[in-house]
Design a protein around this motif. Structure first.
Motif, PDB file in Angstrom:
ATOM      1  N   GLY A  49       9.834   7.352  -5.750  1.00 51.17           N
ATOM      2  CA  GLY A  49      10.193   6.559  -4.580  1.00 51.17           C
ATOM      3  C   GLY A  49      10.991   5.313  -4.855  1.00 51.17           C
ATOM      4  O   GLY A  49      11.073   4.428  -3.998  1.00 51.17           O
ATOM      5  N   ARG A  70      11.060   9.238   0.559  1.00 55.23           N
ATOM      6  CA  ARG A  70       9.825   8.777  -0.092  1.00 55.23           C
ATOM      7  C   ARG A  70       9.808   7.255  -0.198  1.00 55.23           C
ATOM      8  O   ARG A  70       8.768   6.622  -0.018  1.00 55.23           O
ATOM      9  CB  ARG A  70       9.698   9.412  -1.479  1.00 55.23           C
ATOM     10  CG  ARG A  70       9.488  10.926  -1.440  1.00 55.23           C
ATOM     11  CD  ARG A  70       9.506  11.516  -2.831  1.00 55.23           C
ATOM     12  NE  ARG A  70       8.364  11.096  -3.618  1.00 55.23           N
ATOM     13  CZ  ARG A  70       7.194  11.741  -3.643  1.00 55.23           C
ATOM     14  NH1 ARG A  70       7.032  12.836  -2.925  1.00 55.23           N
ATOM     15  NH2 ARG A  70       6.201  11.317  -4.389  1.00 55.23           N
ATOM     16  N   GLN A  71      10.971   6.664  -0.507  1.00 51.91           N
ATOM     17  CA  GLN A  71      11.015   5.209  -0.597  1.00 51.91           C
ATOM     18  C   GLN A  71      10.797   4.579   0.780  1.00 51.91           C
ATOM     19  O   GLN A  71      10.125   3.552   0.913  1.00 51.91           O
ATOM     20  CB  GLN A  71      12.351   4.733  -1.187  1.00 51.91           C
ATOM     21  CG  GLN A  71      12.381   3.228  -1.362  1.00 51.91           C
ATOM     22  CD  GLN A  71      13.545   2.738  -2.193  1.00 51.91           C
ATOM     23  OE1 GLN A  71      13.545   1.581  -2.625  1.00 51.91           O
ATOM     24  NE2 GLN A  71      14.534   3.573  -2.436  1.00 51.91           N
ATOM     25  N   ARG A 118       7.219   4.544   1.540  1.00 57.79           N
ATOM     26  CA  ARG A 118       6.510   3.522   0.771  1.00 57.79           C
ATOM     27  C   ARG A 118       6.790   2.124   1.319  1.00 57.79           C
ATOM     28  O   ARG A 118       5.941   1.225   1.229  1.00 57.79           O
ATOM     29  CB  ARG A 118       6.937   3.608  -0.701  1.00 57.79           C
ATOM     30  CG  ARG A 118       6.060   2.820  -1.645  1.00 57.79           C
ATOM     31  CD  ARG A 118       6.426   3.090  -3.085  1.00 57.79           C
ATOM     32  NE  ARG A 118       7.771   2.635  -3.402  1.00 57.79           N
ATOM     33  CZ  ARG A 118       8.382   2.842  -4.572  1.00 57.79           C
ATOM     34  NH1 ARG A 118       7.757   3.506  -5.505  1.00 57.79           N
ATOM     35  NH2 ARG A 118       9.591   2.397  -4.788  1.00 57.79           N
TER      36      ARG A 118
END
Length: 313
Positions: A92, A284-285, A288
């Motif tokens: 991420g 995904r980042q 997060r």
């Protein structure tokens, strides 16, 4: 002729080139010498020419192998970068996360969120874009931005919203008699110079509704497009205005602040939302990053309620 050798053959070839010896390459790779010899023989069969000549000095590259070695180094280096990229994407922190924010929150809330995120994930790449809520809504829906913070009334069907209510208050010039009041009502603003955002903005519409319920008509003397501009006009002593809590806190922290923020009844909320696309998955980042942003927005919602919400009898 197409090359059909695999990466393991290239890695073995590269190690033989580096060490100049089949036996040394085998030791460094944890293989047997016959396995290394077989891999080189298979690679020679694939490329169609001899790679090494063996003599009493050791293993010597052919001229063709010298040129091939340069290409193999580049290929394996690219594979290494690809491994790093895939690891980063999985964890991420690879790629650039683009976050868009409405102007009122962009210079204050967003830098704070990004700072906290980068403190935990310093290898991340972030981009902060500032546009109108309507533009952000369109571009997040299209997948041009990963996520955005907008005024909730600008939402479109293609978005997933997580909504927050920021309690607003009145900014009053510090020398004005109303600045000493604990709470202000529509009746208190009769005859005052009122500053608002444009007539279609949710804050103006809600303020007009509050005036109407009090049997009054809202008549704005000055209109502008951004809450910071509204606050600065009040700071110059020009009039009174309804502002959001983020702008209020930023103004109160200034050395040249010449206004006071007073709760208004009935309570008026600025509806904002964290938005993502319904049809473009969040990276995904982005997944997060979102908890950092939601925590900050939730904190502002709670803090503004505690400071400015008025319970009507």
């Amino acid at each position: 002729m197409k090359l059909r050798h695999n990466l393991r053959q290239l890695q073995i070839f590269q190690e033989v080139v580096r060490t100049g010896s089949l036996s040394q390459a085998a030791r460094r790779l944890g293989l047997t010498q016959p396995a290394v010899s077989t891999a080189i023989a298979n690679l020679e069969s694939d490329v169609g020419f001899l790679l090494f000549r063996r003599n009493h000095y050791g293993t010597q590259l052919t001229p063709e192998a010298v040129h091939l070695a340069e290409g193999v180094d580049k290929v394996l280096a690219s594979v290494g970068h690809l491994d790093e990229l895939t690891d980063g994407l999985r964890d991420g922190h690879a790629g650039k996360l683009t976050v868009a924010s409405m102007p009122g929150l962009s210079p204050t809330v967003m830098p704070r969120v990004m700072s906290r995120y980068l403190a935990d994930f310093p290898r991340s790449r972030l981009s902060l874009q500032t546009f109108s809520s309507r533009k952000i809504a369109e571009w997040v829906a299209e997948g041009q931005f990963d996520l955005g913070v907008i005024e909730a009334d600008a939402a479109v069907e293609e978005l997933v919203l997580e909504e927050y209510q920021l309690c607003m208050a009145l900014a009053v010039p510090v020398m004005h008699p109303l600045a000493q009041r604990e709470v202000l009502f529509p009746q208190d603003l009769a005859g005052e110079t009122i500053i608002t955002l444009d007539q279609h903005h949710q804050s103006t519409l809600k303020l007009a509704r509050a005036f109407q319920q009090a049997g009054m008509t809202l008549q704005a003397s000055i209109e502008t497009h951004l809450f910071p501009s509204v606050a600065m006009l009040v700071n110059e002593g020009i009039g009174i205005a309804l502002i959001d809590p983020v702008t209020a806190e930023a103004m109160l922290a200034r050395r040249d602040c010449q206004l006071r923020v007073v709760p208004f009844a009935p309570t008026i909320n600025l509806d904002v939302a964290l938005v993502t696309s319904r049809f473009h998955p969040v990276s995904r980042q982005g997944q997060r990053f979102m908890p950092y942003l939601t925590a900050e927005l939730a904190a502002w919602q709670q803090r503004s309620k505690e400071r400015y919400a008025v319970t009507m009898p």
